[in-house]
Design a protein around this motif. Structure first.
Motif, PDB file in Angstrom:
ATOM      1  N   THR A 106      38.363  46.156  28.823  1.00  0.00           N
ATOM      2  CA  THR A 106      38.965  45.535  30.013  1.00  0.00           C
ATOM      3  C   THR A 106      39.029  44.025  29.834  1.00  0.00           C
ATOM      4  OG1 THR A 106      38.079  47.308  31.393  1.00  0.00           O
ATOM      5  CG2 THR A 106      38.790  45.280  32.501  1.00  0.00           C
ATOM      6  N   ARG A 154      40.851  40.338  31.665  1.00  0.00           N
ATOM      7  CA  ARG A 154      41.593  39.745  32.777  1.00  0.00           C
ATOM      8  C   ARG A 154      42.686  38.841  32.210  1.00  0.00           C
ATOM      9  NH1 ARG A 154      40.898  38.632  38.102  1.00  0.00           N
ATOM     10  NH2 ARG A 154      38.775  39.463  38.111  1.00  0.00           N
ATOM     11  N   PHE A 155      43.941  39.198  32.515  1.00  0.00           N
ATOM     12  CA  PHE A 155      45.085  38.375  32.158  1.00  0.00           C
ATOM     13  C   PHE A 155      45.587  37.717  33.440  1.00  0.00           C
ATOM     14  CE2 PHE A 155      44.948  41.629  28.891  1.00  0.00           C
ATOM     15  CZ  PHE A 155      45.151  40.911  27.716  1.00  0.00           C
ATOM     16  N   THR A 191      45.738  37.067  36.971  1.00  0.00           N
ATOM     17  CA  THR A 191      45.247  37.788  38.150  1.00  0.00           C
ATOM     18  C   THR A 191      45.161  39.291  37.900  1.00  0.00           C
ATOM     19  OG1 THR A 191      47.505  37.956  39.010  1.00  0.00           O
ATOM     20  CG2 THR A 191      46.198  36.048  39.700  1.00  0.00           C
ATOM     21  N   GLU A 192      45.686  39.736  36.719  1.00  0.00           N
ATOM     22  CA  GLU A 192      45.701  41.169  36.432  1.00  0.00           C
ATOM     23  C   GLU A 192      44.570  41.545  35.483  1.00  0.00           C
ATOM     24  OE1 GLU A 192      49.470  43.297  35.794  1.00  0.00           O
ATOM     25  OE2 GLU A 192      50.440  41.311  35.839  1.00  0.00           O
ATOM     26  N   ILE A 193      44.025  42.736  35.705  1.00  0.00           N
ATOM     27  CA  ILE A 193      43.011  43.281  34.806  1.00  0.00           C
ATOM     28  C   ILE A 193      43.623  44.470  34.068  1.00  0.00           C
ATOM     29  CG2 ILE A 193      40.768  44.417  34.649  1.00  0.00           C
ATOM     30  CD1 ILE A 193      39.905  42.832  37.103  1.00  0.00           C
ATOM     31  N   LYS A 194      43.642  44.377  32.727  1.00  0.00           N
ATOM     32  CA  LYS A 194      44.262  45.413  31.894  1.00  0.00           C
ATOM     33  C   LYS A 194      43.355  45.729  30.714  1.00  0.00           C
ATOM     34  CE  LYS A 194      48.942  43.484  32.513  1.00  0.00           C
ATOM     35  NZ  LYS A 194      50.149  43.014  31.764  1.00  0.00           N
ATOM     36  N   LYS A 195      43.735  46.790  30.028  1.00  0.00           N
ATOM     37  CA  LYS A 195      43.095  47.098  28.754  1.00  0.00           C
ATOM     38  C   LYS A 195      43.697  46.186  27.684  1.00  0.00           C
ATOM     39  CE  LYS A 195      40.286  50.647  29.455  1.00  0.00           C
ATOM     40  NZ  LYS A 195      38.869  50.647  29.012  1.00  0.00           N
ATOM     41  N   ASP A 238      47.492  33.858  29.563  1.00  0.00           N
ATOM     42  CA  ASP A 238      47.159  34.702  30.721  1.00  0.00           C
ATOM     43  C   ASP A 238      48.221  35.760  31.001  1.00  0.00           C
ATOM     44  OD1 ASP A 238      44.736  33.458  31.126  1.00  0.00           O
ATOM     45  OD2 ASP A 238      45.594  31.948  32.479  1.00  0.00           O
ATOM     46  N   VAL A 239      49.244  35.843  30.128  1.00  0.00           N
ATOM     47  CA  VAL A 239      50.232  36.921  30.224  1.00  0.00           C
ATOM     48  C   VAL A 239      50.161  37.780  28.953  1.00  0.00           C
ATOM     49  CG1 VAL A 239      52.670  37.528  30.425  1.00  0.00           C
ATOM     50  CG2 VAL A 239      51.759  35.581  31.716  1.00  0.00           C
ATOM     51  N   ASP A 265      47.378  41.479  25.124  1.00  0.00           N
ATOM     52  CA  ASP A 265      48.057  42.638  25.691  1.00  0.00           C
ATOM     53  C   ASP A 265      49.116  43.034  24.647  1.00  0.00           C
ATOM     54  OD1 ASP A 265      49.502  44.528  26.987  1.00  0.00           O
ATOM     55  OD2 ASP A 265      49.929  43.329  28.775  1.00  0.00           O
ATOM     56  N   THR A 269      44.696  35.878  26.379  1.00  0.00           N
ATOM     57  CA  THR A 269      43.755  35.089  27.168  1.00  0.00           C
ATOM     58  C   THR A 269      42.511  34.838  26.334  1.00  0.00           C
ATOM     59  OG1 THR A 269      42.625  34.922  29.290  1.00  0.00           O
ATOM     60  CG2 THR A 269      42.556  37.071  28.197  1.00  0.00           C
TER      61      THR A 269
END
Length: 864
Positions: free
Chosen positions: A815, A817-818, A820-824, A758-759, A773, A762
């Motif tokens: 998109t 979700r990592f 609580t964060e949503i990133k590319k 999740d960092v 990421d 995911t």
């Protein structure tokens, strides 16, 4: 010949060792050649293939029926020896030369006159002494196998001698006329080219200080000064030698136009067919030290007592050397030339030298080459004087030959030949003289031409041990690679690339022994180079010096080498496989191209990590445990004690390689390639197919001795191919059926890095996909590689991103979700990734989460 067959010994007639022959023009040969034919099939015969021979009666019948030029007896090392004496008999008078008479005394056995009537053929019982089968100077040849004698039945001894045992005589003839030490003859004086016409020679000679003597001799008036006309003939010829620059053709024309000319001048007076005039001209040229040369503004060079003397325009002279240069041959290629010569000094010592022609224009380079192993040669002239010497030498007579930049296989006219610094041969072992290597370009050297052809017994002695001294996946690969080297150039002509052989493993695991005890003797190689000692330039120069004998490099240890040297070696391996030429700049801003033709063998405790290098190689992993078997130790002991047999094996493979048809090779490669598993990478399949071309050559070798490859090695062709496929999967692909890319290996390191869920990554869609990421993760990856000293390629981030988009397990960029964060993020199919990469931890974690989620769902259903 047939009328005289009754004179031929019956014991030879009783043997099935007969062929017919025709005298034919053969492309690339200077004179008509006696070509053997099978009397039964009417196809070409071979003096090495008993299946193409027949009985005496059938050969005679075929000769009469099909109008062959004659019949021949084939020697096959069965206790009979043939002794051929050329140019030992006067065709008209039957008079024998001293050599012919001596051989007749020493060999009380059957002897007949050769078809040309100028030679003798002896056939005796015995065996040949070692070393030496031919001496061109004496005209004596001796054979006991792989040759045939054209027979006439025109016996010089009549019925006096049958085929007798003459071992003592054979050894004495060999000692006297083949192996004898001969004192080197002083080289004949060579011609110096002049620009004077015949009329100008006569005019200048008559106008000179002793012109009256020349004039009287030219008019045929010799009686007042000479005791015989023969004495006058030689005196006049010596004057002509001076004024024509020892040009025998011009000397002959002027002599024939003179009053001294008579019928004797053109009469043959010598057993070898030379005329009286030819001998007079030869003596005159040899006796004439100095020749006429016109002065120019720089002066000129003359020879005096094995020294060079410079004559200045004012008439003064001085010695500038204590030697003279006697050119042997000029070897030219498209870019430069080399002059092979003998340097003779004023006290009679001789030194062989090879000058690059540019070295004869530079004083420092000339002296360096001149004095490379002696202090007995002195040159005190200037660089300008050196130009005069070069001009003087260039006017002498010497053959000009086509040069090649490396040793190996070459197409000469319409036939293939093998060329190295010891000479050149075609597929029948005959000498090829019109093409020679540029000696200063040959870093890789071999004595393979010095070896004999292997016998059937020797081949059977070594065949099985060469496959049994280690694991078959290794020994088959090594043997097929070695055999394939001999056809590498024929494959290259068809644009088929040749893989490297890389042998890795712990110290004492047998890789160096394989190189030194197997590959080294097969190629009669002279050197193995330490990989760590090679510079970029020496890599290029060495690899460009052979297209058949491999470039052997040992002790490859990249962890102990400077990175620039490792990078240079990797670049070299890529270029050598792909057929790219290496480049090297010169001080004058010109560029030298090096064609990287040599097969390459690299051995060390570590293997190259680059995927691009692995796919261009056949890689083997050696281990000490493979050597513990008693049977393998015994097999290796046989190999160690069979160096000379392995050298003969290499020579015989070479001869077979020269014969094998290029189209057959290419068709075999194509057939093997198509038959291999399609899931193997294309380049890997291609490499296996190349080594199977080596197996094809081994089949041809077995057929040469009337065997199949199974009878010889105890293994079918399919077993050879199966071991090659196994070695590729086991050692090159690490048990897989594909080679891992840099991207694959990067994800494998991700799996080892203990990334945070999740960092950095995911799981998505029921844990079937994984999102990364990569901006965050890739920085962590590069630090991890540095901190843990991981060897291998690391792509720049932009290149890594570009390449992952072409992987079959790449899904999309979108998109994610990592926590609580949503990133590319970059999304991949986890199952497909698992088939290409070893991501055991990530796959295991996904499976655990999948099972846990399923268990929770089932428990919730039970509660409800």
């Amino acid at each position: 010949m047939v009328r005289e067959c009754d004179n031929f010994p019956q014991e030879l007639k009783d043997q099935q060792a007969w062929v017919c022959y025709n005298i034919e023009e053969v492309p690339g040969r200077d004179k008509p050649t006696k070509v053997p034919y099978n009397p039964l099939s009417r196809k070409k015969a071979s003096s090495k293939a008993p299946i193409t021979w027949t009985t005496f009666d059938k050969a005679v019948e075929a000769k009469n029926r099909f109008k062959y030029s004659g019949i021949g007896y084939v020697f096959s090392k069965n206790g009979y020896v043939g002794i051929d004496i050329d140019n030992c008999r006067n065709k008209e008078t039957g008079e024998l030369s001293d050599i012919g008479k001596r051989c007749l005394e020493l060999l009380p056995t059957y002897c007949e006159i050769s078809p040309s009537k100028t030679g003798l053929h002896f056939i005796a019982k015995g065996v040949l002494p070692p070393k030496g089968r031919k001496n061109s100077e004496t005209g004596v040849e001796m054979y006991e196998e792989a040759r045939f004698f054209t027979v006439t039945g025109d016996s010089i001894t009549g019925g006096k001698f049958p085929v007798n045992e003459c071992q003592d005589g054979i050894e004495e003839v060999h000692k006297l006329f083949i192996a004898k030490e001969r004192k080197p003859k002083a080289p004949r004086k060579t011609a110096v080219k002049t620009v004077l016409t015949d009329d100008e020679v006569i005019q200048r000679a008559q106008a000179s200080s002793n012109g009256e003597d020349f004039k009287l001799l030219y008019e045929g008036k010799w009686q007042d000064k000479y005791s015989s006309q023969s004495e006058a003939d030689l005196a006049f010829a010596m004057k002509l030698a001076f004024w024509t620059g020892r040009d025998k053709d011009q000397m002959d024309r002027i002599f024939r136009a003179s009053g001294l000319n008579r019928e004797k001048w053109s009469t043959k007076h010598y057993v070898d067919g030379r005329t009286y005039g030819e001998e007079v001209l030869e003596k005159a040229c040899d006796s004439t030290e100095e020749v006429y040369e016109a002065l120019d503004s720089r002066g000129r060079i003359i020879e005096r007592g094995n020294t060079y003397v410079k004559i200045r325009p004012d008439g003064n002279s001085f010695i500038i050397s204590n030697f003279v240069i006697r050119p042997l041959e000029l070897i030219q290629d498209n870019e430069e030339a080399q002059l092979r010569c003998i340097i003779q000094n004023d006290i009679g010592q001789e030194y062989k030298r090879t000058f690059m022609t540019v070295e004869m224009s530079n004083l420092q380079s000339f002296k360096r080459c001149l004095n490379q192993n002696t202090i007995s040669l002195s040159y005190t002239g200037t660089e300008g004087d050196l130009e005069l010497i070069k001009a003087h030498v260039s006017k002498q007579e010497y053959p000009i030959k086509q040069g090649v930049r490396c040793i190996g296989l070459f197409k000469v006219s319409d036939r293939w030949a093998f060329i190295d610094t010891n000479g050149a041969i075609d597929s029948d072992g005959n000498a090829v003289g019109e093409i020679v290597p540029m000696s200063k370009s040959c870093e890789i050297a071999s004595d393979i031409l010095e070896s004999d052809v292997i016998t059937k017994e020797e081949l059977e002695q070594i065949a099985k041990p060469i496959l049994e001294y280690n694991e078959h996946a290794k020994t088959v690969t090594v043997l097929c690679f070695a055999a394939a080297c001999f056809v590498k150039e024929k494959l290259r002509k068809a644009k088929i690339k040749f893989p490297h052989l890389i042998m890795t493993g712990e110290a004492g695991s047998g890789k160096s022994n394989t190189m030194e005890r197997v590959l080294y003797p097969i190629f009669s190689s002279k050197s193995i180079t330490g990989a760590g000692k090679m510079t970029g330039f020496t890599l290029l120069k060495t690899a460009a010096s052979s297209n058949t004998i491999p470039f052997l490099m040992d002790e490859y240890k990249p962890s102990t080498l400077d990175k620039t040297r490792v990078d240079a070696l990797m670049n070299f391996l890529r270029d050598a496989y792909d057929g790219h030429a290496g480049q090297r700049g010169r001080p004058d801003m010109s560029v030298v191209l090096y064609n990287l033709n040599a097969p390459i063998v690299l051995a060390g405790e570590e293997s190259p990590m680059e995927t691009a290098i692995k796919e261009r190689s056949m890689e083997l992993l050696f281990s000490k445990t493979d050597l513990k078997s008693l049977d393998r130790l015994r097999a290796f002991e046989v190999i160690v004690n069979s160096e000379d047999i392995l050298q003969k094996l290499g020579k015989t493979l070479l001869l077979e390689a020269l014969k094998i048809n290029e189209k057959e090779l290419v068709a075999h490669h194509k057939k093997v390639f198509k038959g291999l598993e399609e899931r193997l990478p294309s380049r890997i399949r291609h490499n296996i197919a190349v080594l199977m071309c080596g197996e094809l050559l081994l089949e041809k070798l077995a057929e040469r001795y009337g065997m199949t490859i199974k009878e010889l090695f105890g293994k079918e062709r399919e077993i050879f191919q199966g071991n090659l496929v196994y070695s590729v999967k086991e050692y090159l692909l690490d048990g897989n059926d594909h080679n891992k890319s840099v991207v694959d290996k990067t994800f494998e390191i991700f799996d080892r890095m203990e990334l945070t869920s999740d960092v950095h990554y995911t799981f998505i869609k029921n844990y079937e996909r994984i999102g990364f990421d990569l901006k965050l993760t890739y920085d962590l990856f590069t630090k991890y590689v540095r901190d843990h000293a991981i060897v291998g390629e690391v792509l720049p981030y932009t290149q890594f991103i570009r390449q992952i988009k072409h992987k079959d397990y790449f899904h999309s960029y979108g998109t994610v979700r990592f926590g609580t964060e949503i990133k590319k993020g970059y999304i991949f199919d986890l199952e497909k990734m698992g088939t290409s990469c070893d991501i055991e931890k990530l796959a295991g974690k996904a499976e655990m989460l999948r099972v846990t989620r399923k268990h929770r769902q089932e428990k919730q259903i039970d509660i409800n």
